[in-house]
Each structure stands twice: as C-alpha cells, then as structure tokens.
Design a protein around this motif. Structure first.
Motif, PDB file in Angstrom:
ATOM      1  N   THR A 157       0.774  -1.147   0.182  1.00 54.43           N
ATOM      2  CA  THR A 157      -0.026   0.039   0.149  1.00 54.43           C
ATOM      3  C   THR A 157       0.734   1.245   0.112  1.00 54.43           C
ATOM      4  OG1 THR A 157      -1.697  -1.021   1.291  1.00 54.43           O
ATOM      5  CG2 THR A 157      -1.852   1.149   1.322  1.00 54.43           C
ATOM      6  N   GLU A 175      -3.870   1.318  -3.337  1.00 57.37           N
ATOM      7  CA  GLU A 175      -4.265   0.262  -2.276  1.00 57.37           C
ATOM      8  C   GLU A 175      -3.501  -0.851  -2.600  1.00 57.37           C
ATOM      9  OE1 GLU A 175      -8.590  -0.144  -2.374  1.00 57.37           O
ATOM     10  OE2 GLU A 175      -9.022   2.014  -2.559  1.00 57.37           O
ATOM     11  N   GLN A 180      -7.097   0.437   4.366  1.00 58.89           N
ATOM     12  CA  GLN A 180      -7.149   1.646   4.802  1.00 58.89           C
ATOM     13  C   GLN A 180      -7.532   1.765   6.292  1.00 58.89           C
ATOM     14  OE1 GLN A 180      -9.016   4.780   2.430  1.00 58.89           O
ATOM     15  NE2 GLN A 180      -9.524   6.092   4.107  1.00 58.89           N
TER      16      GLN A 180
END
Length: 187
Positions: A157, A175, A180
């Motif tokens: 990431t 991503e 996240q």
C-alpha cells in the motif's frame, strides 16, 4: 559475484548490490528487483531491464527500522507505527519526495544497505508471486536471483505522508496489502 552459493542470502545480496549488480529477491509482497541507489549505471540498467520510464520513481528499501533515513519527528513516529510491513511511504526528502519501504523479510533481515527497488516485472505487467512468474529476460539479466517461494502477491500500500508533519493529513496513493482501516487505526 565472488561468494559461494553457501553464503547466506543477505551476504550474497549485499555483495551483489555493492558490486553494481541488480538482484531479484522475494519481498514480503511480490518479487522485487534491486540495485544500489547511488550507482547511476546500476539504476539505468535496472530501469532498462524492467522497461521502466527513466523519470518514473522507484522506492528506497531498507531492511530494519534502525536504517531509516532521518525523518521529521511526526513522520518518523508514523513510519515506526506502520513499518516494517507491506507499506511504501512517500515522505519529504532532501531531493523531493522519497518513497520509503521496510519489508518484513527474515531472509534479508541482516542486510545493512539501502537499495533502490521496484517490482520484478515488466513495467505495467503483472506482479510476480513466485520466481516462475518473473519474466525470463529479468532473470537472465539479474546478477543474483533469490528464491523465497510463493509470496502473497499483493503489492505494498502506498501512503502519502508529505504533509503529515504539518497537518497530520495523509492519503492512500495505491491500495495494496494493508487496508485503509488498518492505517486509520495507527495514523
């Protein structure tokens, strides 16, 4: 490059990089391609082997938190919260934005040098989870190839921390292996 195959992988890796070579190695995500970031010929060769545009950046990888470059206090704290692991941080550097990576990689945990690294695939091609998926041309051109078996296959990431010191803001640029929500919990 002067070492017997019986030498530990970390010693062979350091020797290869120190001699201006390029190495294929297993990261904690996908197979990578590495060279000495200060060796212009090695960097040009790495980019040529990968087919990467010369202006496209690659990340600097170190193999322990103790080897992190000097970072501002808040960015350094954030880096220590998310690293080591499958995250690439974009941080302010002396020459602009620096991509910084510290993998969780027991095979190379003793490596004490920084490397310029990118994924071991042709630019824009699929990431390699095993050596058999690394393009033959890359294997053939590499000075060292380390086999780490099958890897997870999801790239790191990429997190932009360029404004983090000033206002605590951050964003995900790509991503990847760390969701996240996990980053929100620590940043």
């Amino acid at each position: 490059m002067g070492l017997t195959p019986e030498a530990p992988p970390a010693a062979r890796f350091e020797r290869c990089i120190g001699a201006g070579g390029i190495a294929v190695f297993p990261a904690d995500t996908v197979y990578g391609l590495a060279c000495d970031p200060g060796d212009r010929a090695a960097v040009a060769r790495l980019y040529a082997v990968k087919g990467r545009a010369p202006g496209k950046p690659a990340a600097v990888m170190v193999f322990s938190l103790d080897a992190l470059p000097e970072l501002s206090p808040r960015v350094a704290l954030a880096a220590r919260r998310v690293l080591p692991g499958p995250v690439t941080l974009l941080v302010p550097g002396a020459a602009g934005v620096l991509g910084l990576r510290v993998p969780r990689l027991p095979m190379l945990a003793d490596v004490r040098i920084a490397v310029l690294q990118t994924s071991a695939n042709h630019a824009g091609g699929p990431d390699a989870r095993c050596l058999a998926e690394v393009p033959e041309e890359i294997i053939r051109e590499a000075d060292l190839v380390l086999d780490g078996g099958t890897l997870p296959g999801t790239p790191s990431t990429v997190v932009d921390l360029t404004s983090y010191e000033h206002d605590g803001s951050w964003s995900i640029v790509r991503e990847g292996a760390v969701p996240q929500a996990d980053l929100e919990a620590v940043l």
